[in-house]
Write a protein that holds these residues in place. Structure first.
Motif, PDB file in Angstrom:
ATOM      1  N   GLN A 134       0.825  -1.213   0.000  1.00 48.18           N
ATOM      2  CA  GLN A 134       0.000   0.000   0.000  1.00 48.18           C
ATOM      3  C   GLN A 134       0.856   1.259   0.000  1.00 48.18           C
ATOM      4  OE1 GLN A 134      -0.272  -2.666   1.965  1.00 48.18           O
ATOM      5  NE2 GLN A 134      -2.371  -3.024   2.671  1.00 48.18           N
ATOM      6  N   ALA A 135       2.030   1.179   0.636  1.00 50.48           N
ATOM      7  CA  ALA A 135       2.895   2.362   0.731  1.00 50.48           C
ATOM      8  C   ALA A 135       3.309   2.854  -0.647  1.00 50.48           C
ATOM      9  CB  ALA A 135       4.118   2.049   1.590  1.00 50.48           C
ATOM     10  N   GLN A 136       3.851   1.957  -1.467  1.00 51.06           N
ATOM     11  CA  GLN A 136       4.293   2.365  -2.798  1.00 51.06           C
ATOM     12  C   GLN A 136       3.110   2.726  -3.680  1.00 51.06           C
ATOM     13  OE1 GLN A 136       7.529   2.931  -3.602  1.00 51.06           O
ATOM     14  NE2 GLN A 136       6.561   3.919  -5.377  1.00 51.06           N
ATOM     15  N   TYR A 137       1.997   2.047  -3.476  1.00 53.33           N
ATOM     16  CA  TYR A 137       0.801   2.348  -4.268  1.00 53.33           C
ATOM     17  C   TYR A 137       0.331   3.780  -4.019  1.00 53.33           C
ATOM     18  CZ  TYR A 137      -3.844   1.703  -6.346  1.00 53.33           C
ATOM     19  OH  TYR A 137      -4.979   1.817  -7.116  1.00 53.33           O
ATOM     20  N   LEU A 138       0.313   4.214  -2.764  1.00 53.98           N
ATOM     21  CA  LEU A 138      -0.088   5.585  -2.470  1.00 53.98           C
ATOM     22  C   LEU A 138       0.941   6.589  -2.973  1.00 53.98           C
ATOM     23  CD1 LEU A 138      -2.302   4.327  -0.478  1.00 53.98           C
ATOM     24  CD2 LEU A 138      -2.101   6.535   0.656  1.00 53.98           C
TER      25      LEU A 138
END
Length: 411
Positions: free
Chosen positions: A359-363
């Motif tokens: 989720q971190a890289q996606y955001l």
């Protein structure tokens, strides 16, 4: 007149620990002598002077006695007759009550070197209980030197408990509490600060909202550590391990305060805990006079952290509105800090500390996607209010494209 290096610089020199600040005590001198030698006076309550060249602090040897409540409730006495030992005995810990002359000779009247060897944080005298700020300082030292094996001596912990029960902690100003706490949050093991405060009973006095988390259960399939307080400390450990800044660490500390307000008949589930957390986070920030930027991130993480965990499954429009609330166009650094705090929350769970958090890289990718779409890239015939609507539409479309790519990769 004799000059000695004192306090933390001596302690850290003997530990081989890096230090930057140097404080000196001057024995056998008067204020007039210091002024005649070119020192600049800065002390209000007692004579402290700045060296004319190095600007380091030189304080006249002094004694003190309790004359009121709180951190400022002291009367000081300075005179050339005050000895080095009399000055050192008023200090908090034996490891801080050592001095060194310019030849490197260590003066250690209260066995500070022995306690360095024993890895003990031990008070110098019973006058320890006269200054409530020392409870926070000792907890902060425990956080700083935890990796070296230091622990609070049982007799010192007992005095800290006495202070916590006396009501003296309430005399500390919000500025002092925040200053010590913000410094402790930046230590390598900030969680130890709060654990020591809890052990001596000070956490429920100064941070009742955090203290209330301990003993509150969570669903074990999501939180194998179960206890909300333990989860908070584990999440804070993750922030320290990653070297994140103060704002992120504080946001992690308070992100789950709403779980202490979950009705008992709903436990161990915590439905709506994000919304319930807004009030206690606000109260903590207002009580301690937390800086505005720090408060804003803390509130955002409290309210939105579940949305971050669900980011991969959010509809493009929902993701856009989340980024909007985080002020993505004006403050991309806020989005980055938010992501960091949420990742610490996800990894602050027993056995899941090293779990991937895509989720971190996606955001981060989503942030770049929407920021790359600018008004000047729109067709020239788009005018007035239509510009804003078209920008939103294109950003949501771009997020839909990102989501499609993410789904292809995951398959």
């Amino acid at each position: 007149m004799q000059v000695y290096l004192v306090g933390g610089a001596v302690r850290d020199h003997l530990l081989g620990h890096p230090y930057h600040e140097k404080d000196y005590v001057v024995v056998g001198a008067t204020p007039q002598q210091m002024l005649a030698d070119g020192f600049q006076p800065v002390g209000k309550d007692f004579p402290v002077f700045l060296h004319p060249e190095t600007k380091e602090e030189y304080a006249l040897a002094r004694t003190e006695r309790k004359a009121g409540h709180g951190y400022h409730g002291f009367e000081f006495y300075t005179d050339p007759s005050v000895s080095l030992e009399e000055d050192l005995i008023r200090r908090d810990l034996t490891i801080n009550a050592m001095a060194m002359d310019d030849e490197g000779t260590v003066y250690d009247p209260y066995q500070g070197q022995q306690d360095l060897e024993l890895r003990l944080l031990r008070h110098v005298s019973d006058a320890f209980v006269e200054d409530p700020l020392r409870v926070l300082r000792i907890a902060r030292f425990a956080a700083r030197y935890h990796a070296l094996g230091f622990r609070v001596a049982p007799e010192t912990l007992q005095l800290m408990q006495t202070l916590a029960e006396s009501g003296e902690l309430k005399a500390l100003t919000p500025e002092r509490v925040w200053k010590e706490t913000s410094r402790a949050l930046m230590e390598p093991h900030a969680d130890v600060y709060f654990e020591v405060l809890r052990e001596c009973g000070a956490l429920k006095v100064l941070f009742p909202e955090i203290d209330a988390l301990f003993g509150i259960p969570q669903r074990p399939e999501y939180h194998p550590e179960i206890d909300c307080g333990i989860h908070t400390m584990m999440s804070l450990q993750q922030a320290c391990k990653a070297g994140y800044d103060l704002d992120v660490r504080f946001a992690v500390l308070v992100h789950d305060l709403g779980k202490a307000l979950t009705p008992k008949d709903e436990l161990p589930r915590h439905i709506m805990h994000e919304e319930r957390g807004i009030q206690p986070v606000t109260e903590v920030c207002e009580r301690l006079k937390v800086p505005t930027n720090t408060k804003q991130l803390a509130l955002a993480v409290c309210k939105e952290h579940l949305k971050c965990h669900q980011a991969l499954n959010l509809k493009p429009g929902t993701l856009w509105r989340l980024l909007q609330r985080l002020d993505v166009l004006r403050r991309p650094e806020r989005v980055e800090a938010f992501v960091q705090a949420c990742e610490c929350d996800s990894r602050g769970r027993l056995g899941l500390e090293d779990r991937a958090y895509p989720q971190a890289q996606y955001l981060r990718d989503a942030m770049q996607v929407v920021r790359n779409i600018k008004a000047q890239d729109l067709p020239p015939e788009i005018k007035g209010p239509d510009i804003g609507e078209m920008l939103i539409q294109r950003r949501i479309e771009a997020l839909a494209g990102l989501k499609a790519q993410q789904q292809i990769i995951s398959e």
